[in-house]
Design an enzyme around this catalytic site. Structure first.
Site, mmCIF file in Angstrom:
data_model
loop_
_atom_site.group_PDB
_atom_site.id
_atom_site.type_symbol
_atom_site.label_atom_id
_atom_site.label_comp_id
_atom_site.label_asym_id
_atom_site.label_seq_id
_atom_site.Cartn_x
_atom_site.Cartn_y
_atom_site.Cartn_z
ATOM 1 N NE ARG A 237 -4.308 -1.302 0.152
ATOM 2 C CZ ARG A 237 -4.484 -2.354 -0.646
ATOM 3 N NH1 ARG A 237 -3.541 -2.687 -1.519
ATOM 4 N NH2 ARG A 237 -5.593 -3.064 -0.608
ATOM 5 C CD GLU A 266 -3.127 3.466 -5.177
ATOM 6 O OE1 GLU A 266 -4.151 2.829 -5.461
ATOM 7 O OE2 GLU A 266 -2.108 2.937 -4.704
ATOM 8 C CG HIS A 285 -3.608 -0.489 -6.779
ATOM 9 N ND1 HIS A 285 -3.869 0.130 -5.589
ATOM 10 C CD2 HIS A 285 -3.631 -1.829 -6.500
ATOM 11 C CE1 HIS A 285 -4.050 -0.768 -4.633
ATOM 12 N NE2 HIS A 285 -3.896 -1.979 -5.169
#
Ligand SMILES: NC(=O)C1=CN([C@@H]2O[C@H](COP(=O)(O)OP(=O)(O)OC[C@H]3O[C@@H](n4cnc5c(N)ncnc54)[C@H](OP(=O)(O)O)[C@@H]3O)[C@@H](O)[C@H]2O)C=CC1
Ligand SMILES: O=CC(=O)O
Length: 325
Positions: A237, A266, A285
């Protein structure tokens, strides 16, 4: 009457039908500022909640008095207030295992693309710069036989160690809270303190979940302990790494390069300095983003919600203590 559930991520048609056989579905595209009020209204009747992304916190749960089960289409659950769910005896279900191998493949893609500068040189070819035999300005560095340090030797860490050991003959170091005998026996992995791992690794792979304890595990001090030739891979993360400190380290040559699938914000803001650094490979991601694995995760999450609402949970529960009551 079928129990009502809120679905906040689009599902493949067959999985949607499977849910419909059990529940009456109120569907949203994510939980956003714009649809917040509508989601909260639907939650008043909802006994189940399934989707991914968005914060499932006390405020949201206060609007869901009948909720009996929550299912996230992800393995990570840092956007859920687990304590609050547990206090309300609501099981939180997630999708471990089904995505492990795919995420490990993504990690190796980052290792290879940063070391061999795959993205950078491919862009130069497309730009018409390959006009004669290439020189040293196109070269990368080797991956095979280099030392890989894995921070977070869980399911994904183990799958990365397997690839590194058998595929690339890489010595494996790891840091985690517990000892991982399987990794030691199968891949010759050596458990070490974080500082030792940072100092000895050519590739530092950060695969930690985001928790209060792991926030900014890698900051200025830790980056300074890495080799100047080392490459940092971030796929757990974003906030596990202090991005400001990383940007400074990449600019100053404290470390050689970074391969990143996750970021502090993000989508990555368009003005992020990471986007203009030639020694960064930035992915959106995509750790688990293959057709097969995303389908598998959605199927797992659907089964998880059905199990939670029928009282038949056997696996994949984040807070199993609620089941003992
Ligand atoms: N980029 C992407 O698309 C994806 C990212 N992820 C992220 O990867 C994370 C890891 O997934 P997975 O491997 O399945 O999870 P696991 O729970 O199997 O592994 C987590 C590992 O982190 C270690 N760990 C946790 N907290 C600490 C701490 N405070 N200090 C040291 N080590 C710690 C654990 O140590 P111990 O073994 O000692 O408990 C364990 O080894 C997910 O939580 C998610 O955030 C997951 C999927 C896709
Ligand atoms: O980041 C993805 C997940 O499944 O967690």
């Amino acid at each position: 009457m079928k129990p009502s559930i809120v679905l906040y991520k689009k599902l493949p048609a067959d999985l949607h039908q499977r849910l419909e056989q059990h529940f009456s579905i109120v569907e949203f595209e994510g939980i956003t500022e714009e649809n917040r009020t509508k989601v909260f209204n639907a939650l008043q009747q909802a006994e189940g909640l399934i989707g991914s992304g968005g914060a499932v916190n006390k405020e949201l749960l206060d609007h869901a008095p009948r909720l009996r089960g929550v299912s996230t289409i992800s393995v990570g659950y840092d956007n859920f207030d687990v304590d609050e769910l547990t206090r309300r005896d609501i099981p939180l279900m997630h999708t471990p295992t089904v995505l492990t191998e795919t995420v490990a493949d993504t990690v190796m893609a980052l290792v290879l693309s940063t070391a061999r500068r795959v993205v950078n040189v491919a862009e130069r070819v497309k730009a018409g710069e390959w006009n004669s035999n290439i020189g040293a300005d196109w070269f990368g560095v080797d991956v095979h036989h280099k030392t890989i340090g894995i921070i977070g030797m869980g399911r994904i860490g183990l799958a990365v160690a397997q690839r590194a050991h058998f595929g690339f003959n890489m010595p494996v170091l790891y840091n985690a809270r517990s000892q991982h005998k399987a990794a030691e026996e199968r891949f010759g992995a050596k458990k070490c303190e974080l500082d030792e791992l940072l100092a000895k690794s050519d590739f530092v792979c950060v695969l930690l979940p985001l928790t209060e304890q792991t926030f900014h595990t890698i900051g200025k001090e830790q980056l300074a302990k890495m080799k100047s030739s080392a490459i940092l891979i971030s796929a757990g993360r974003g906030p596990v790494i202090d991005e400001k400190a990383l940007i400074a380290a990449l600019k100053e040559g404290t470390i050689h390069a970074a391969g990143m699938d996750v970021f502090e914000t993000e989508p990555l803001p368009k003005d992020s300095p990471l986007l203009s650094l030639p020694n960064v490979v930035a992915l959106p991601h995509i750790g688990s983003a293959t057709h097969e694995t995303r389908y598998g995760m959605a199927a797992c999450a659907v089964d998880n919600l059905i199990a939670a609402l029928t009282g038949e949970i056997k696996e994949n529960c984040v807070n199993p203590q609620v089941l003992k009551k």
